[in-house]
Design a protein around this motif. Structure first.
Motif, short mmCIF file in Angstrom:
data_model
loop_
_atom_site.label_atom_id
_atom_site.label_comp_id
_atom_site.label_asym_id
_atom_site.label_seq_id
_atom_site.Cartn_x
_atom_site.Cartn_y
_atom_site.Cartn_z
N SER A 51 0.85 -1.21 -0.16
CA SER A 51 -0.04 -0.19 0.16
C SER A 51 0.79 1.30 0.02
O SER A 51 0.51 2.20 -0.86
N THR B 77 -1.25 -1.94 -6.79
CA THR B 77 -2.71 -2.35 -6.93
C THR B 77 -3.07 -3.65 -7.53
O THR B 77 -4.54 -3.93 -7.52
N HIS C 246 -7.27 -7.12 -9.17
CA HIS C 246 -7.06 -5.73 -8.96
C HIS C 246 -7.84 -5.59 -7.75
O HIS C 246 -8.65 -5.98 -7.17
N ILE C 247 -7.18 -4.46 -6.94
CA ILE C 247 -7.97 -3.99 -5.66
C ILE C 247 -9.29 -3.58 -5.99
O ILE C 247 -9.98 -4.01 -5.02
N SER C 248 -9.59 -3.24 -6.92
CA SER C 248 -11.11 -2.71 -7.15
C SER C 248 -12.06 -3.76 -7.20
O SER C 248 -13.22 -3.67 -6.90
N TRP D 49 -13.14 2.84 -9.58
CA TRP D 49 -11.88 3.05 -8.89
C TRP D 49 -10.96 4.14 -9.53
O TRP D 49 -10.42 4.98 -8.68
#
Length: 323
Positions: A196, A201, A228-230, A317
């Motif tokens: 982070s 990501t 992906h983080i989204s 995002w």
């Protein structure tokens, strides 16, 4: 040469394997002692007499249980296991230094390591009473106060304190859950904080699946190895999981899709309260040994990137961050 992430997971597996090998011996000692203690009970016609004497024996057993379990040998195993947290901390530092030459672990990471060690030691000592000793005492109390069968009590103790192909004993299960969950959570927490900080990501859901891997993890490894983080909020709802493949249920052998537990709104096996933020620490839940490894966007297959970048979640995002 940079430290590969596999060195971190290898050290974790070594620590867990060593601790696991000590459990049957410890559990066997508890079982043997319990059998000796119940021989003191008054038995009439094969049943346990409901007497003041037997209730007094119950209280004396309760006082002995923790002393039997928390012996010097077991405390030595705890001390050795705790050292693995320091090793993982060091290996994580070497790994990130290989990726980012300017990387330097911030004080927060050391504090998390120290707290993780404190928590696991407490769980493996103080936690024994509430999670193991009390359960065994409840078995004895139920049989003593109900005048149960002595033979049935012996069977219950054997089932509760021996490891069989069908199931682990109560002490076995508790110690495994505590050790597996704690060290993997610490490792993932370290990874999450640094990734982070460095702006990663994209991630890879990794590690060889165990025989007991739950549906979420099987599906992630098969369908969403790169994500992906989204995507995390939707993945926690089971969206897209088990659609292109059906995972095999470990108990029945049947092919199923990933199911959501109605009580938590999360996939089965997840730690209650898991959300998009702490998922990177909790992963697949209790006993999950998988790692969530940050990857450079260039490492993600182009077909996967294109598919994800076309989703509403990814577009939202990007818009939220003005990317």
């Amino acid at each position: 040469m940079p430290t590969p992430y596999s060195d971190i997971t290898k050290r974790i597996k070594q620590a867990l394997s060593k601790f696991d090998k000590a459990i049957p011996g410890l559990q066997g000692k508890v079982y043997a002692e319990m059998l000796e203690q119940v021989k003191r009970l008054d038995i009439r016609d094969g049943r346990i007499a409901v007497t003041v004497k037997n209730l007094s024996i119950l209280n004396s057993i309760k006082g002995k249980l923790n002393r039997i379990i928390l012996n010097d040998e077991y405390r030595g195993e705890i001390k050795d296991f705790a050292k693995a947290f320091n090793d993982v901390y060091k290996l994580q530092g070497e790994y990130w230094k290989g990726l980012e030459s300017t990387f330097k672990p911030r004080p927060l990471l050391k504090a998390i390591r120290n707290q993780s060690i404190t928590d696991v030691v407490k769980g493996l000592t103080d936690g024994i009473g509430a999670n193991v000793s009390d359960a065994l005492i409840n078995i004895l109390r139920t049989n003593i106060t109900a005048g149960g069968s002595y033979a049935e009590l012996s069977n219950q103790l054997r089932e509760s304190l021996t490891r069989t192909p069908a199931s682990d004993g109560i002490l076995d299960r508790y110690l495994k859950t505590t050790t597996i969950t704690s060290i993997n959570q610490f490792n993932r927490q370290y990874t999450n904080i640094v990734s982070s900080d460095l702006g990663y990501t994209w991630f890879r859901y990794a590690n060889t699946e165990k025989q007991t891997s739950r549906g979420f993890c099987q599906s992630m490894c098969e369908e969403h190895r790169y994500f992906h983080i989204s995507q995390v909020p939707e993945l926690l709802q089971g969206k897209y999981l088990g659609q292109r493949m059906k995972y095999q249920d470990n108990e029945t052998g049947e092919n199923k899709i990933v199911e959501i537990y109605k009580k938590t709104g999360l996939p089965y096996g997840f730690i209650e309260g898991t959300n998009a933020d702490n998922f990177f620490t909790n992963a697949g839940g209790w006993n999950c040994g998988h790692s969530i490894q940050p990857v450079n966007e260039r490492q993600v297959p182009s077909a996967i990137r294109e598919q994800v970048e076309a989703t509403a979640a990814y577009i939202a995002w990007v818009n939220d961050r003005g990317v």
